[in-house]
Design a protein around this motif. Structure first.
Motif, PDB file in Angstrom:
ATOM      1  N   LEU A  11      -0.519  -4.199  -5.819  1.00 38.56           N
ATOM      2  CA  LEU A  11      -1.152  -3.245  -4.911  1.00 38.56           C
ATOM      3  C   LEU A  11      -1.976  -2.261  -5.733  1.00 38.56           C
ATOM      4  CD1 LEU A  11       1.794  -2.362  -2.466  1.00 38.56           C
ATOM      5  CD2 LEU A  11      -0.031  -4.035  -2.128  1.00 38.56           C
ATOM      6  N   TYR A  12      -3.205  -1.994  -5.282  1.00 34.53           N
ATOM      7  CA  TYR A  12      -4.070  -1.056  -5.979  1.00 34.53           C
ATOM      8  C   TYR A  12      -4.535   0.006  -4.988  1.00 34.53           C
ATOM      9  CZ  TYR A  12      -8.134   0.872  -8.378  1.00 34.53           C
ATOM     10  OH  TYR A  12      -9.038   1.733  -8.955  1.00 34.53           O
ATOM     11  N   TYR A  13      -4.107   1.245  -5.212  1.00 37.32           N
ATOM     12  CA  TYR A  13      -4.507   2.365  -4.359  1.00 37.32           C
ATOM     13  C   TYR A  13      -5.839   2.895  -4.884  1.00 37.32           C
ATOM     14  CZ  TYR A  13       0.213   2.005  -2.555  1.00 37.32           C
ATOM     15  OH  TYR A  13       1.361   1.537  -1.979  1.00 37.32           O
ATOM     16  N   ILE A  14      -6.877   2.601  -4.150  1.00 36.69           N
ATOM     17  CA  ILE A  14      -8.244   2.791  -4.648  1.00 36.69           C
ATOM     18  C   ILE A  14      -8.535   4.237  -5.014  1.00 36.69           C
ATOM     19  CG2 ILE A  14     -10.684   2.632  -3.990  1.00 36.69           C
ATOM     20  CD1 ILE A  14      -9.860   0.158  -2.296  1.00 36.69           C
ATOM     21  N   ASP A  15      -8.115   5.172  -4.162  1.00 37.14           N
ATOM     22  CA  ASP A  15      -8.386   6.582  -4.458  1.00 37.14           C
ATOM     23  C   ASP A  15      -7.132   7.332  -4.892  1.00 37.14           C
ATOM     24  OD1 ASP A  15      -7.124   6.536  -2.049  1.00 37.14           O
ATOM     25  OD2 ASP A  15      -8.769   7.387  -0.888  1.00 37.14           O
ATOM     26  N   ASP A  19      -1.724   6.877   1.343  1.00 39.84           N
ATOM     27  CA  ASP A  19      -2.155   6.675   2.725  1.00 39.84           C
ATOM     28  C   ASP A  19      -3.652   6.379   2.823  1.00 39.84           C
ATOM     29  OD1 ASP A  19      -2.970   9.169   1.905  1.00 39.84           O
ATOM     30  OD2 ASP A  19      -2.498  10.184   3.797  1.00 39.84           O
ATOM     31  N   GLY A  20      -4.273   6.092   1.681  1.00 40.90           N
ATOM     32  CA  GLY A  20      -5.705   5.794   1.682  1.00 40.90           C
ATOM     33  C   GLY A  20      -5.970   4.306   1.580  1.00 40.90           C
ATOM     34  N   MET A  21      -7.169   3.959   1.146  1.00 37.69           N
ATOM     35  CA  MET A  21      -7.529   2.553   0.995  1.00 37.69           C
ATOM     36  C   MET A  21      -6.710   1.897  -0.101  1.00 37.69           C
ATOM     37  SD  MET A  21     -11.626   1.997   1.416  1.00 37.69           S
ATOM     38  CE  MET A  21     -12.080   3.064   0.067  1.00 37.69           C
ATOM     39  N   LEU A  22      -6.334   0.645   0.134  1.00 39.87           N
ATOM     40  CA  LEU A  22      -5.656  -0.103  -0.921  1.00 39.87           C
ATOM     41  C   LEU A  22      -5.994  -1.576  -0.818  1.00 39.87           C
ATOM     42  CD1 LEU A  22      -1.917  -0.879  -0.203  1.00 39.87           C
ATOM     43  CD2 LEU A  22      -3.348   0.175   1.525  1.00 39.87           C
ATOM     44  N   THR A  23      -5.879  -2.264  -1.944  1.00 39.41           N
ATOM     45  CA  THR A  23      -6.065  -3.705  -1.974  1.00 39.41           C
ATOM     46  C   THR A  23      -4.749  -4.361  -2.358  1.00 39.41           C
ATOM     47  OG1 THR A  23      -6.732  -3.753  -4.305  1.00 39.41           O
ATOM     48  CG2 THR A  23      -8.489  -3.469  -2.650  1.00 39.41           C
ATOM     49  N   ALA A  24      -4.591  -5.619  -1.967  1.00 41.99           N
ATOM     50  CA  ALA A  24      -3.376  -6.365  -2.279  1.00 41.99           C
ATOM     51  C   ALA A  24      -3.750  -7.784  -2.661  1.00 41.99           C
ATOM     52  CB  ALA A  24      -2.426  -6.371  -1.082  1.00 41.99           C
ATOM     53  N   GLU A  25      -3.152  -8.271  -3.738  1.00 39.01           N
ATOM     54  CA  GLU A  25      -3.395  -9.631  -4.206  1.00 39.01           C
ATOM     55  C   GLU A  25      -2.101 -10.226  -4.745  1.00 39.01           C
ATOM     56  OE1 GLU A  25      -6.444  -8.877  -7.133  1.00 39.01           O
ATOM     57  OE2 GLU A  25      -8.033  -9.476  -5.755  1.00 39.01           O
ATOM     58  N   LEU A  26      -1.943 -11.519  -4.558  1.00 40.24           N
ATOM     59  CA  LEU A  26      -0.817 -12.253  -5.131  1.00 40.24           C
ATOM     60  C   LEU A  26      -1.283 -12.999  -6.369  1.00 40.24           C
ATOM     61  CD1 LEU A  26       1.045 -14.001  -2.157  1.00 40.24           C
ATOM     62  CD2 LEU A  26       1.987 -12.285  -3.696  1.00 40.24           C
ATOM     63  N   PHE A  27      -0.403 -13.093  -7.357  1.00 38.39           N
ATOM     64  CA  PHE A  27      -0.725 -13.864  -8.549  1.00 38.39           C
ATOM     65  C   PHE A  27      -0.976 -15.322  -8.161  1.00 38.39           C
ATOM     66  CE2 PHE A  27       0.710 -16.565 -12.097  1.00 38.39           C
ATOM     67  CZ  PHE A  27      -0.211 -16.164 -13.062  1.00 38.39           C
ATOM     68  N   ASN A  28      -2.042 -15.886  -8.686  1.00 36.39           N
ATOM     69  CA  ASN A  28      -2.392 -17.295  -8.474  1.00 36.39           C
ATOM     70  C   ASN A  28      -2.778 -17.596  -7.034  1.00 36.39           C
ATOM     71  OD1 ASN A  28      -2.878 -19.756  -9.761  1.00 36.39           O
ATOM     72  ND2 ASN A  28      -0.899 -20.606  -9.139  1.00 36.39           N
ATOM     73  N   TRP A  29      -3.343 -16.599  -6.320  1.00 33.04           N
ATOM     74  CA  TRP A  29      -3.854 -16.782  -4.955  1.00 33.04           C
ATOM     75  C   TRP A  29      -5.269 -16.247  -4.905  1.00 33.04           C
ATOM     76  CZ3 TRP A  29      -3.657 -12.881  -0.545  1.00 33.04           C
ATOM     77  CH2 TRP A  29      -4.048 -13.466   0.669  1.00 33.04           C
ATOM     78  N   VAL A  33      -6.944  -8.836   0.121  1.00 34.31           N
ATOM     79  CA  VAL A  33      -6.707  -8.030   1.320  1.00 34.31           C
ATOM     80  C   VAL A  33      -7.090  -6.586   1.022  1.00 34.31           C
ATOM     81  CG1 VAL A  33      -4.963  -7.166   2.928  1.00 34.31           C
ATOM     82  CG2 VAL A  33      -4.864  -9.544   2.143  1.00 34.31           C
ATOM     83  N   LEU A  34      -7.915  -6.021   1.885  1.00 34.09           N
ATOM     84  CA  LEU A  34      -8.306  -4.612   1.789  1.00 34.09           C
ATOM     85  C   LEU A  34      -7.849  -3.907   3.058  1.00 34.09           C
ATOM     86  CD1 LEU A  34      -9.938  -2.160   0.642  1.00 34.09           C
ATOM     87  CD2 LEU A  34     -11.936  -3.106   1.820  1.00 34.09           C
ATOM     88  N   MET A  35      -7.030  -2.870   2.902  1.00 31.86           N
ATOM     89  CA  MET A  35      -6.554  -2.058   4.020  1.00 31.86           C
ATOM     90  C   MET A  35      -7.232  -0.706   3.951  1.00 31.86           C
ATOM     91  SD  MET A  35      -4.453  -1.504   6.581  1.00 31.86           S
ATOM     92  CE  MET A  35      -2.925  -0.806   7.205  1.00 31.86           C
ATOM     93  N   ALA A  36      -7.813  -0.256   5.089  1.00 31.87           N
ATOM     94  CA  ALA A  36      -8.498   1.031   5.094  1.00 31.87           C
ATOM     95  C   ALA A  36      -8.214   1.773   6.391  1.00 31.87           C
ATOM     96  CB  ALA A  36     -10.007   0.835   4.935  1.00 31.87           C
TER      97      ALA A  36
END
Length: 311
Positions: A11-15, A19-29, A33-36
């Protein structure tokens, strides 16, 4: 025997805000996903991945009930901009794409149809979609790829606070008749690793049974619950009780409701609240059958036993 394999999620909290924007990625996928939140939708749609082909979810509330919309597009930023004007109820957006823009129009139409079908099958959140789109025609290989994509997506979405695709009903393990709610067993089973628990509120004619299975507290089909929520309307479990009725897990029977399927709860207290129609302490209201020991007593006994094995 199939061994459960763990997954690594980033999970990467962009700012830098939880409770702000974040991205999510699985290893080897390859999925992304971007949540805003809607308050940051302009910044989200300015990102490169927002111009990719993909599917998206709009999530919010309407008339006090949760609501969602599933859409797709070859440029999902353009599609969301149109919904930003026409749909007022949504408060957050989830953009689902693939690295290097590898999804094509047929792929995203397939994903959209599958997500809509899955959400309606689970029934936890009503959809604003007016139709049930048909699956796009894909090759056998592409269908396998998209199903694998969905399998990973359903792991990622709860991590970005989207739980509408979590299926909590479980295959029924016994007949859903009141006569078999309390099976015959011995007192020695009361502190076994997997006893049956019973909750009975005679004043309101409520009687339910539950088991622990694979780490889940599962209320069994046939259990009798209160027909309406009698606790504070603002309580979190009020929404849970309403969701169970809306999805058909609780079927009205006069002044009561009956569990139509086995259902996995997050905790004994959540299960007790669903049965009693009010906030409840499941640690003391659920009792072993036989024995009549509270869930708390059973849990403490198991913890002591576990401690002893390491000394």
């Amino acid at each position: 025997m199939t061994r459960t394999v763990g997954r690594s999620l980033e999970l990467y909290y962009i700012d830098g805000r939880p409770d702000g924007m974040l991205t999510a990625e699985l290893f080897n996928w390859t999925g992304h996903v971007l949540m805003a939140p809607r308050t940051q939708i302009a910044e989200a749609l300015a990102r490169l991945e927002a111009s990719y082909a993909g599917v998206y979810l709009l999530i919010g509330e309407q008339d006090g009930e949760p609501r969602a919309y599933v859409g797709e597009g070859e440029d999902i930023s353009a599609r969301i901009r149109s919904h930003d004007v026409r749909k007022e109820w949504w408060t957050s957006a989830v953009l689902i794409t693939a690295a290097a823009n590898k999804l094509n129009k047929a792929h995203v139409r397939y994903l959209e149809a599958r997500l809509i079908a899955e959400a309606r099958s689970i029934g936890r959140v009503p959809l604003d979609n007016g139709t049930n789109p048909t699956l796009a025609a894909l090759s056998e290989a592409d269908v396998a790829k998209m199903e694998a994509f969905l399998e990973n997506l359903f792991i990622v979405l709860p991590a970005v606070r989207v739980d509408m695709f979590i299926r909590r009903t479980r295959p029924t393990t016994k007949p859903s008749t009141p006569e078999v709610l309390l099976p015959t067993s011995t007192i020695a089973d009361a502190f076994s690793p997997s006893p049956r628990f019973v909750l009975e509120t005679r004043k309101h004619g409520l009687r339910a049974s539950a088991v622990l299975r694979d780490g889940e507290f599962i209320v069994e089909a046939g259990s009798i619950a209160r027909g309406n929520w009698a606790g504070p309307a603002s309580h979190n479990y009020a929404n849970l009780h309403a969701e169970l009725i809306r999805s058909g897990v609780l079927a009205p029977e006069g002044a009561h409701c009956r569990f139509t399927e086995d259902y996995a709860f997050r905790s004994p207290s959540a299960a007790a609240a669903a049965v009693n129609g009010r906030p409840a302490n499941g640690q003391v209201e659920w009792k072993t059958d036989p024995g009549g020991f509270t869930y708390r007593d059973w849990e403490q006994s198991r913890l002591q036993t576990s401690k002893g094995t390491h000394e």
